[in-house]
Design an enzyme around this catalytic site. Structure first.
Site, short mmCIF file in Angstrom:
data_model
loop_
_atom_site.label_atom_id
_atom_site.label_comp_id
_atom_site.label_asym_id
_atom_site.label_seq_id
_atom_site.Cartn_x
_atom_site.Cartn_y
_atom_site.Cartn_z
N CYS A 1 -15.44 -1.22 -0.80
CA CYS A 1 -15.12 -2.24 -1.60
C CYS A 1 -14.51 -3.48 -0.58
O CYS A 1 -14.93 -4.69 -0.96
CB CYS A 1 -14.07 -2.07 -2.53
SG CYS A 1 -12.46 -1.54 -2.14
N SER B 1 -6.37 0.37 -10.27
CA SER B 1 -7.63 0.52 -9.94
C SER B 1 -8.17 1.40 -8.89
O SER B 1 -9.12 1.60 -8.88
CB SER B 1 -8.32 -0.84 -9.77
OG SER B 1 -7.86 -1.31 -8.22
N ARG C 1 -8.45 7.08 -3.67
CA ARG C 1 -7.16 7.76 -3.09
C ARG C 1 -7.57 8.90 -2.18
O ARG C 1 -7.04 9.11 -1.17
CB ARG C 1 -6.11 8.30 -4.08
CG ARG C 1 -5.60 7.01 -5.09
CD ARG C 1 -4.65 7.73 -6.03
NE ARG C 1 -4.39 6.55 -6.91
CZ ARG C 1 -3.34 5.61 -6.57
NH1 ARG C 1 -2.45 5.71 -5.55
NH2 ARG C 1 -2.94 4.56 -7.44
#
Length: 321
Positions: free
Chosen positions: A140, A171, A177
């Site tokens: 992203c 988000s 993660r």
């Protein structure tokens, strides 16, 4: 929502696609395909959790589903019609998925940081990789910032580029993660190989603020003192408009900033020699389209929007559009 897999008109002129991964990214991508795609037809979604909301939603929309993962997907009778598979799982899982799909000759758009195929940012280098069997959508942060690095490098040499991607903690799901190390490594490499920087560095911040804040990205580029600031600013504005054509919530937060700097030159022949340059600072915000995810999740929206934009161009070649 009234969309379903039979809503697409002229379905014969559309390329069938499937999604692996029934989490937030996979589900948002499915909704985008069904609402916005011109050349794509949503055919199947595969996951590994039969109780996932994503698979349940897909089934309600009339999309074929399987909780058998990649093996369940290739076992579907309709799999032979699928031209593109999006992988919205994890970097670790993608290696296996890529091997299976390569054997079946299916093109893959990878939304994980696995980086098995070439890095692709639609407005920068998609045209070079339309026929690649596996393309990687970087991260992203990469989708948000590499276009800016590339814009600067198109008019001035970028000696060093550093990006900081700040996203709402809410988000960042388990996949995000689990892939923090891959995020920083993959993004840093793509800043150089796609963005054009001589050296690149990426940092991600999970912001726990409540209410959640939208994705914010900061791009720093170090260039030569003689660089043309007007040309850089024009290039950045043109690139922001280009990205916003498929990510409407992508925007500058303020004017491009320029600062002169001097640093000790590690390549100097004489002690205490200093090197002068120009620092370019660009501040961005990415608001999500809120198709499935909340508007603050611009980090996820830019990935699904970029993947959709890439698939649309690939599919256009297949259907002769």
């Amino acid at each position: 929502m009234s969309d379903n897999s039979t809503d697409n008109t002229n379905a014969g002129a559309k390329l069938a696609v499937a999604i692996i991964g029934s989490g937030n990214i996979g589900t948002d991508l499915m909704v985008k395909v069904m609402r916005n795609a011109r050349h794509l037809r949503m055919s199947a979604m595969a996951g590994i959790d039969s109780a996932s909301e994503g698979l349940a939603r897909a089934a309600r929309f009339g999309v074929l589903t399987t909780a058998g993962g990649i093996e369940g997907l290739v076992g579907l009778p309709q799999f032979a019609d699928i031209g593109i598979v999006f992988d919205a799982t994890s970097a670790a899982a993608h290696a296996h998925h890529a091997n299976v799909l390569r054997r079946h000759g299916v093109q893959v758009i990878d939304l994980t940081p696995a980086a098995i195929g070439p890095f692709v940012v639609p407005v920068v280098n998609l045209s070079e990789h339309l026929g690649a069997p596996n393309i990687n959508m970087v991260t992203c942060g990469g989708q948000a910032t590499i276009p800016i690095v590339h814009a600067v490098s198109s008019v001035a040499p970028v000696r060093y580029a550093e990006i900081v991607a700040s996203i709402a903690s809410r988000s960042a799901g388990p996949g995000t993660r689990a892939n923090i190390d891959e995020f920083t490594e993959t993004t840093s490499r793509a800043i150089e190989s796609v963005g054009g920087a001589e050296r690149g560095k990426a940092i991600i911040v999970l912001n726990p603020a409540e209410p959640p804040l939208m994705m914010r990205d900061t791009v720093y580029c170090l260039t030569d003192e003689s660089a043309d600031t007007e040309a850089i600013e024009c290039a950045v504005h043109a690139m922001v408009s280009a990205v916003a054509s498929y990510v409407p919530g992508y925007r500058l937060k303020q004017r491009v900033q320029f600062d002169r700097y001097t640093v000790d030159n590690p390549l100097a022949l004489h002690a205490n020699e200093r090197r002068a340059g120009l620092k370019v600072s660009v501040f961005l915000e990415v608001e999500g389209a809120a198709h499935y995810l909340p508007a603050y999740a611009g980090n996820l929206d830019i990935m699904t929007s970029a993947a959709l934009a890439a698939a649309e161009q690939i599919a256009a070649l297949h259907v002769g559009a």
